[in-house]
Design an enzyme around this catalytic site. Structure first.
Site, PDB file in Angstrom:
ATOM      1  N   HIS A  80       0.847  -1.206   0.000  1.00 10.35           N
ATOM      2  CA  HIS A  80       0.000   0.000   0.000  1.00 10.35           C
ATOM      3  C   HIS A  80       0.881   1.255   0.000  1.00 10.35           C
ATOM      4  O   HIS A  80       1.285   1.754   1.047  1.00 10.35           O
ATOM      5  CB  HIS A  80      -0.897  -0.033   1.248  1.00 10.35           C
ATOM      6  CG  HIS A  80      -1.979   1.000   1.250  1.00 10.35           C
ATOM      7  ND1 HIS A  80      -3.328   0.686   1.291  1.00 10.35           N
ATOM      8  CD2 HIS A  80      -1.936   2.358   1.221  1.00 10.35           C
ATOM      9  CE1 HIS A  80      -4.046   1.787   1.301  1.00 10.35           C
ATOM     10  NE2 HIS A  80      -3.221   2.821   1.271  1.00 10.35           N
ATOM     11  N   HIS A 109      -9.737   1.245  -0.328  1.00  4.22           N
ATOM     12  CA  HIS A 109      -9.622   1.882   0.982  1.00  4.22           C
ATOM     13  C   HIS A 109     -11.000   1.821   1.643  1.00  4.22           C
ATOM     14  O   HIS A 109     -12.000   2.240   1.043  1.00  4.22           O
ATOM     15  CB  HIS A 109      -9.246   3.355   0.839  1.00  4.22           C
ATOM     16  CG  HIS A 109      -7.822   3.614   0.453  1.00  4.22           C
ATOM     17  ND1 HIS A 109      -7.226   3.061  -0.633  1.00  4.22           N
ATOM     18  CD2 HIS A 109      -6.871   4.404   1.055  1.00  4.22           C
ATOM     19  CE1 HIS A 109      -5.965   3.495  -0.714  1.00  4.22           C
ATOM     20  NE2 HIS A 109      -5.726   4.307   0.298  1.00  4.22           N
ATOM     21  N   GLU A 118     -11.220   3.341   7.165  1.00  9.53           N
ATOM     22  CA  GLU A 118     -10.170   4.263   7.618  1.00  9.53           C
ATOM     23  C   GLU A 118     -10.899   5.424   8.300  1.00  9.53           C
ATOM     24  O   GLU A 118     -10.796   5.604   9.504  1.00  9.53           O
ATOM     25  CB  GLU A 118      -9.334   4.756   6.424  1.00  9.53           C
ATOM     26  CG  GLU A 118      -8.216   5.727   6.800  1.00  9.53           C
ATOM     27  CD  GLU A 118      -7.566   6.406   5.571  1.00  9.53           C
ATOM     28  OE1 GLU A 118      -8.187   6.444   4.484  1.00  9.53           O
ATOM     29  OE2 GLU A 118      -6.435   6.923   5.721  1.00  9.53           O
ATOM     30  N   ASP A 166       1.806   4.037   3.043  1.00  8.32           N
ATOM     31  CA  ASP A 166       0.766   4.906   2.476  1.00  8.32           C
ATOM     32  C   ASP A 166       1.370   6.069   1.673  1.00  8.32           C
ATOM     33  O   ASP A 166       1.451   6.007   0.449  1.00  8.32           O
ATOM     34  CB  ASP A 166      -0.149   5.404   3.594  1.00  8.32           C
ATOM     35  CG  ASP A 166      -1.576   5.678   3.158  1.00  8.32           C
ATOM     36  OD1 ASP A 166      -1.921   5.357   2.012  1.00  8.32           O
ATOM     37  OD2 ASP A 166      -2.363   6.199   3.982  1.00  8.32           O
ATOM     38  N   ASP A 167       1.776   7.129   2.366  1.00 10.11           N
ATOM     39  CA  ASP A 167       2.319   8.341   1.730  1.00 10.11           C
ATOM     40  C   ASP A 167       3.481   8.834   2.603  1.00 10.11           C
ATOM     41  O   ASP A 167       3.352   9.830   3.329  1.00 10.11           O
ATOM     42  CB  ASP A 167       1.230   9.428   1.671  1.00 10.11           C
ATOM     43  CG  ASP A 167      -0.066   8.909   1.087  1.00 10.11           C
ATOM     44  OD1 ASP A 167      -0.137   8.717  -0.130  1.00 10.11           O
ATOM     45  OD2 ASP A 167      -1.010   8.667   1.873  1.00 10.11           O
TER      46      ASP A 167
HETATM   47  N1  ADE Z   1      -4.864   8.870  -0.907  1.00  5.69           N
HETATM   48  C1  ADE Z   1      -3.604   8.859  -0.466  1.00  5.69           C
HETATM   49  N2  ADE Z   1      -3.545   8.465   0.820  1.00  5.69           N
HETATM   50  C2  ADE Z   1      -4.815   8.216   1.206  1.00  5.69           C
HETATM   51  C3  ADE Z   1      -5.418   7.772   2.401  1.00  5.69           C
HETATM   52  N3  ADE Z   1      -4.712   7.498   3.502  1.00  5.69           N
HETATM   53  N4  ADE Z   1      -6.760   7.643   2.436  1.00  5.69           N
HETATM   54  C4  ADE Z   1      -7.488   7.917   1.343  1.00  5.69           C
HETATM   55  N5  ADE Z   1      -6.970   8.330   0.195  1.00  5.69           N
HETATM   56  C5  ADE Z   1      -5.648   8.478   0.113  1.00  5.69           C
HETATM   57 ZN    ZN Z   2      -3.778   4.819   0.962  1.00  3.77          ZN
END
Ligand code: ADE
Ligand code: ZN
Length: 337
Positions: free
Chosen positions: A16, A196, A199, A277-278
């Protein structure tokens, strides 16, 4: 070897990771300059991404993506991201790629961007051995009509490199059932499916995603912790959660790792994996995630090897490539007999 070095050396599989979300701030600053885009508002005094709350995160994310214009930008970004992942001991990564940010869902533009990303992935594999596969991803708040265009991009480019279909974006917008057409199209093209869910929305969103979109994996899914029956459903069906602990904490879902449900979900028999994730948005990386999990929950090499095996089983990859990765994993972490 210090503990940190030992954790860095464990082979990791990341399921992810958003390609644009993994862009180093310095890379984006450089591309914004080259592409004549004023992005000063997205950086703080330290040069890191500036955002607050989930809506702020999505808005900064969208702004960051405007700096990426050409297939060459995506090629160079892919090389930078894979080089960084490999430095954390990642041997396999699945990246979310969004046609919405690569030509707005136009199929020809998508093909051009994808070819550049694929070429960079081949270069990275030759340089460091890291293997990448792509999950074509619709953005939920861009709506079901746009998601259809993305699903067509996915269908038309499904193959050796594009192996999955996913959905990111604002969970408060639309329902899983609004995306059935897109997920059916992706399934018919033979793609692995993830979305997703759970969350920002509660456990009922996980149930609806499983029912309507028939995914084998869920992005995050951490709010399953609020409903024992949903945990049992995930465990019975062997659905794999792509858990990104630091992302959830940075976004304020849980105050500290100690409060995060990853260990409880694992103890409840749910298949969990670990991703970032990011990473530059959340000040993390795979080694930092592993270190924090080791410190907080006492997880050791066997736990991380177990998680890597779950990720490998759940990976959207062809059998020969999976077997190569399996050998690499087995060599470093032999399965206990
Ligand atoms: N796009 C990038 N990161 C995300 C996240 N944590 N939740 C939803 N969309 C995303
Ligand atoms: Zn994500």
């Amino acid at each position: 070897m210090t503990d940190h070095d030992a954790l860095a050396a464990i082979p990791k599989l990341e399921l992810h990771l958003h390609l644009e979300g993994a862009a180093p701030p310095a890379f984006i600053r450089d591309r914004a300059k080259r592409n004549h885009i004023d992005l000063s508002r997205v950086f703080d005094e330290q040069g890191q991404y500036r955002w607050q709350g989930f809506a702020g995160f999505l808005s900064t994310y969208d702004a960051v993506c405007t700096a990426l214009k050409t297939p060459q930008d995506f090629h160079d970004l892919t090389l930078a991201v894979l080089d960084n992942s490999a430095s954390h001991g990642v041997i396999y990564t699945e990246c979310f790629l969004s046609p919405d940010f690569c030509g707005g869902g136009d199929l020809n533009a998508w093909r051009d961007h994808l070819a550049a990303i694929d070429a960079a992935a081949q270069t990275a594999q030759a340089q460091s051995g890291i293997v990448m596969r792509a999950i074509v991803t619709c953005i939920r708040h861009h709506g079901p009509e746009q998601a259809r265009k993305v699903a067509i991009c996915a269908q038309e480019t499904a193959g050796q490199f594009v192996t999955g279909f996913g959905m990111a974006g604002d969970e408060a917008r639309f329902q899983p059932k609004d995306f059935i057409w897109s997920y059916d199209a992706a399934r018919e093209a033979g793609l692995g499916l993830t979305a997703h869910a759970g969350e920002w929305a509660g456990p009922e969103a996980i149930r609806a995603t499983l029912r309507d979109l028939r995914v084998s994996r869920i992005g995050h899914g951490v709010r399953a912790i609020e409903d024992r029956a949903v945990q049992d459903l995930l465990a019975e069906r062997g659905v794999v959660l792509e858990i990104c602990p630091r992302s959830n904490i940075a976004q304020g879902l849980y105050p500290k790792l100690h409060d995060h449900p990853v260990a409880k979900l694992r103890d409840a028999g749910v298949k969990v994996t670990v991703s970032t994730d990011d990473p530059p948005f959340f000040g993390t990386g795979m080694t930092q995630e592993y270190s924090a999990l080791a410190d907080c929950f006492g997880w050791g090499r066997d736990d991380f090897a177990d998680i890597a095996r779950i990720a490998l089983d759940a990976a959207f990859i062809d059998a020969p490539a999976r077997a190569v990765l399996q050998n690499r994993l087995e060599e470093a972490c032999p399965t206990p007999t």
